[in-house]
Design a protein around this motif. Structure first.
Motif, PDB file in Angstrom:
ATOM      1  N   UNK A 183       0.970  -0.981  -0.224  1.00  0.00           N
ATOM      2  CA  UNK A 183       0.102  -0.018   0.155  1.00  0.00           C
ATOM      3  C   UNK A 183       0.566   1.571  -0.170  1.00  0.00           C
ATOM      4  N   UNK A 184       2.265   0.965   0.216  1.00  0.00           N
ATOM      5  CA  UNK A 184       2.880   2.384   0.679  1.00  0.00           C
ATOM      6  C   UNK A 184       3.412   2.802  -0.230  1.00  0.00           C
ATOM      7  N   UNK A 185       3.843   1.750  -1.252  1.00  0.00           N
ATOM      8  CA  UNK A 185       3.971   2.218  -2.712  1.00  0.00           C
ATOM      9  C   UNK A 185       3.240   3.072  -3.391  1.00  0.00           C
ATOM     10  N   UNK A 186       0.987   2.697  -3.508  1.00  0.00           N
ATOM     11  CA  UNK A 186       0.196   3.501  -3.712  1.00  0.00           C
ATOM     12  C   UNK A 186       0.778   5.034  -3.747  1.00  0.00           C
ATOM     13  N   UNK A 187       0.879   5.676  -2.481  1.00  0.00           N
ATOM     14  CA  UNK A 187       0.957   6.965  -1.798  1.00  0.00           C
ATOM     15  C   UNK A 187       2.367   7.723  -2.006  1.00  0.00           C
ATOM     16  N   UNK A 188       2.965   6.484  -2.773  1.00  0.00           N
ATOM     17  CA  UNK A 188       4.939   7.208  -2.505  1.00  0.00           C
ATOM     18  C   UNK A 188       5.046   7.621  -3.828  1.00  0.00           C
ATOM     19  N   UNK A 189       5.443   8.944  -4.402  1.00  0.00           N
ATOM     20  CA  UNK A 189       5.193   9.418  -5.909  1.00  0.00           C
ATOM     21  C   UNK A 189       6.509   9.056  -6.358  1.00  0.00           C
ATOM     22  N   UNK A 190       7.826   8.926  -5.632  1.00  0.00           N
ATOM     23  CA  UNK A 190       9.077   8.690  -6.476  1.00  0.00           C
ATOM     24  C   UNK A 190       9.036   7.083  -6.504  1.00  0.00           C
ATOM     25  N   UNK A 191       8.627   6.160  -5.614  1.00  0.00           N
ATOM     26  CA  UNK A 191       8.269   4.648  -6.291  1.00  0.00           C
ATOM     27  C   UNK A 191       7.902   4.439  -7.692  1.00  0.00           C
ATOM     28  N   UNK A 192       6.235   4.894  -7.551  1.00  0.00           N
ATOM     29  CA  UNK A 192       5.334   5.915  -8.829  1.00  0.00           C
ATOM     30  C   UNK A 192       5.912   5.960 -10.176  1.00  0.00           C
ATOM     31  N   UNK A 193       7.214   7.020  -9.788  1.00  0.00           N
ATOM     32  CA  UNK A 193       7.533   7.259 -11.100  1.00  0.00           C
ATOM     33  C   UNK A 193       8.778   6.088 -11.866  1.00  0.00           C
ATOM     34  N   UNK A 194       9.591   5.404 -10.602  1.00  0.00           N
ATOM     35  CA  UNK A 194       9.978   4.542 -10.678  1.00  0.00           C
ATOM     36  C   UNK A 194       9.218   3.101 -11.233  1.00  0.00           C
ATOM     37  N   UNK A 195       8.642   3.015 -11.006  1.00  0.00           N
ATOM     38  CA  UNK A 195       7.188   2.045 -11.520  1.00  0.00           C
ATOM     39  C   UNK A 195       7.577   1.992 -12.815  1.00  0.00           C
ATOM     40  N   UNK A 196       6.972   3.471 -13.365  1.00  0.00           N
ATOM     41  CA  UNK A 196       6.594   3.261 -14.094  1.00  0.00           C
ATOM     42  C   UNK A 196       7.749   3.234 -15.400  1.00  0.00           C
ATOM     43  N   UNK A 197       9.189   3.912 -14.955  1.00  0.00           N
ATOM     44  CA  UNK A 197      10.334   3.554 -15.750  1.00  0.00           C
ATOM     45  C   UNK A 197       9.992   2.248 -15.940  1.00  0.00           C
ATOM     46  N   UNK A 198      10.413   1.638 -14.866  1.00  0.00           N
ATOM     47  CA  UNK A 198      10.545   0.248 -15.084  1.00  0.00           C
ATOM     48  C   UNK A 198       9.278  -0.519 -16.279  1.00  0.00           C
ATOM     49  N   UNK A 199       8.488  -0.115 -16.354  1.00  0.00           N
ATOM     50  CA  UNK A 199       7.616  -0.732 -17.137  1.00  0.00           C
ATOM     51  C   UNK A 199       7.467  -0.234 -18.406  1.00  0.00           C
ATOM     52  N   UNK A 200       8.284   1.065 -18.739  1.00  0.00           N
ATOM     53  CA  UNK A 200       8.065   2.326 -20.058  1.00  0.00           C
ATOM     54  C   UNK A 200       9.641   0.763 -20.824  1.00  0.00           C
ATOM     55  N   UNK A 201      10.546   0.548 -19.756  1.00  0.00           N
ATOM     56  CA  UNK A 201      11.783   0.177 -20.272  1.00  0.00           C
ATOM     57  C   UNK A 201      11.441  -1.260 -20.120  1.00  0.00           C
ATOM     58  N   UNK A 202      10.699  -1.779 -20.443  1.00  0.00           N
ATOM     59  CA  UNK A 202      10.614  -3.120 -21.133  1.00  0.00           C
ATOM     60  C   UNK A 202       9.794  -3.030 -22.327  1.00  0.00           C
ATOM     61  N   UNK A 203       9.347  -1.845 -22.227  1.00  0.00           N
ATOM     62  CA  UNK A 203       8.581  -1.618 -23.664  1.00  0.00           C
ATOM     63  C   UNK A 203       9.807  -1.391 -24.349  1.00  0.00           C
ATOM     64  N   UNK A 204      10.902  -0.479 -23.993  1.00  0.00           N
ATOM     65  CA  UNK A 204      11.656  -0.283 -24.700  1.00  0.00           C
ATOM     66  C   UNK A 204      12.731  -1.376 -26.009  1.00  0.00           C
ATOM     67  N   UNK A 205      12.842  -2.079 -24.687  1.00  0.00           N
ATOM     68  CA  UNK A 205      13.448  -3.628 -24.851  1.00  0.00           C
ATOM     69  C   UNK A 205      12.611  -4.294 -25.971  1.00  0.00           C
ATOM     70  N   UNK A 206      11.537  -4.929 -25.822  1.00  0.00           N
ATOM     71  CA  UNK A 206      10.939  -5.707 -26.423  1.00  0.00           C
ATOM     72  C   UNK A 206      10.862  -4.609 -28.313  1.00  0.00           C
ATOM     73  N   UNK A 207      10.254  -3.908 -28.117  1.00  0.00           N
ATOM     74  CA  UNK A 207      10.424  -3.079 -29.032  1.00  0.00           C
ATOM     75  C   UNK A 207      11.256  -2.306 -29.696  1.00  0.00           C
ATOM     76  N   UNK A 208      12.330  -2.559 -29.695  1.00  0.00           N
ATOM     77  CA  UNK A 208      13.834  -2.128 -30.404  1.00  0.00           C
ATOM     78  C   UNK A 208      13.810  -2.730 -31.275  1.00  0.00           C
ATOM     79  N   UNK A 209      15.079  -2.032 -32.668  1.00  0.00           N
ATOM     80  CA  UNK A 209      14.745  -2.932 -33.596  1.00  0.00           C
ATOM     81  C   UNK A 209      16.760  -3.469 -33.614  1.00  0.00           C
ATOM     82  N   UNK A 210      17.076  -3.933 -32.730  1.00  0.00           N
ATOM     83  CA  UNK A 210      18.369  -3.698 -32.140  1.00  0.00           C
ATOM     84  C   UNK A 210      19.191  -4.452 -31.256  1.00  0.00           C
ATOM     85  N   UNK A 211      20.076  -4.864 -31.166  1.00  0.00           N
ATOM     86  CA  UNK A 211      20.585  -5.348 -29.317  1.00  0.00           C
ATOM     87  C   UNK A 211      21.109  -4.379 -28.806  1.00  0.00           C
TER      88      UNK A 211
END
Length: 337
Positions: free
Chosen positions: A1-29
């Motif tokens: 529950x602590x994570x939901x109300x913590x803006x810093x943690x939410x920011x890192x969560x967003x980057x965590x999800x976004x980084x996966x999309x960067x990797x799987x949609x990249x066209x180079x190693x």
């Protein structure tokens, strides 16, 4: 529950999800490698906690192991670019790339960091490490894998996952070895088709999500805490249903992706592989049943002063989520017809 109300943690969560999309949609190693690095650097602030020495130690261990895997991955893709024309080096390079990705996801024979790090994390971070953190390495692995090497790894995963969990008293380590065993199934499903793997990961994440949510609410970390598990029988029943579903017992929803995987393995003449996976699932079920047995049958250990109370909305959520596992009884009946 602590994570939901913590803006810093939410920011890192967003980057965590976004980084996966960067990797799987990249066209180079190289793009894939950048995505993996961003993923690593966004997960460390999520797991490190200055008030908890175990979390800090876990974040340091995670950083070191993932850095080694990333260096190996970068070195392998550079070698691949150099020896692009020489086909005799391709097998070695493919094994090197596969190994670094297997180390990223905590697969055998590079799994030694996985149980130690899981032991130091909260249940929410455990859930992310067991589900989301497997997506990027698994998809990158499907681009370029050495079939014979992966088959050996699948067999090792299923055996070590099953045997490693036998003598564990920590629920987090039990879930770790369960994850290693299921990784064997996931690797065999990604050999067949990416859609089957996505379906498997979805069902697996759903089940361990319920389990981690459940353990988090009740603050359970060790098997002996289940001896004092003074709860009503409805919760205990759903607790058992989800564990048996995770083990892949036929009527429940966890069996469904495993059943499809076995079908495809048999069609492709992987009889020995199917046999090993099924036998190891039986061992997994043994220690899942041992956990549910502890919570169900030790009535004489009930203590009057140790009463858990769960908020009504949490209780309803567990009931609704667990209902899907039982709903699959109807689904499996239709699929057999």
């Amino acid at each position: 529950m602590y994570l939901i109300f913590n803006s810093n943690k939410m920011f890192f969560m967003f980057i965590l999800f976004f980084s996966t999309l960067i990797s799987i949609s990249s066209n180079s190693w190289f793009g894939c490698w950048i995505g993996l690095e961003i993923n690593l650097l966004s997960f460390i602030p999520l797991i490190s906690n200055s008030n908890n020495m175990l979390s800090t130690e876990a974040s340091l261990k995670y950083f070191l192991t993932q850095s080694i895997a990333s260096i190996n991955f970068l070195f392998s893709i550079l070698l691949k670019m150099i020896f692009l024309k020489n086909f005799e080096y391709n097998i070695i390079i493919s094994i090197m790339i596969n190994s670094s990705l297997l180390m990223k996801m905590g697969s055998t024979p590079f799994h030694f960091w996985f149980p130690n790090i899981m032991e130091g994390l909260s249940w929410f971070n455990n859930f992310i490490l067991m589900s989301w953190q497997k997506i990027t390495p698994m998809i990158l692995l499907s681009y370029y894998f050495n079939k014979n090497f992966i088959i050996i790894v699948i067999i090792l995963n299923s055996i070590i996952g099953a045997i490693g969990g036998l003598n564990q008293t920590s629920l987090r380590k039990l879930m770790t070895f369960s994850s290693i065993n299921n990784l064997g199934w996931m690797l065999s499903s990604i050999m067949i088709s990416e859609n089957l793997w996505m379906f498997f990961l979805l069902i697996y994440s759903f089940i361990i999500g319920i389990m981690c949510f459940f353990f988090n609410i009740l603050n359970l970390f060790y098997i002996n805490q289940l001896f004092f598990f003074n709860m009503n029988y409805m919760i205990k029943f759903f607790f058992m249903v989800n564990f048996l579903s995770l083990g892949g017992l036929p009527p429940f929803i966890g069996f469904f992706p495993k059943w499809i995987t076995i079908n495809f393995l048999m069609m492709n003449n992987y009889f020995l592989l199917s046999f090993i996976l099924i036998m190891m699932s039986l061992i997994m079920l043994f220690f899942y049943i041992r956990i549910t047995y502890s919570s169900f049958l030790f009535n004489y250990m009930k203590l009057k002063w140790m009463k858990f109370s769960i908020k009504n909305n949490y209780m309803n959520m567990i009931n609704y989520l667990s209902f899907f596992s039982i709903l699959s009884l109807i689904l499996s009946t239709f699929s057999f017809l």
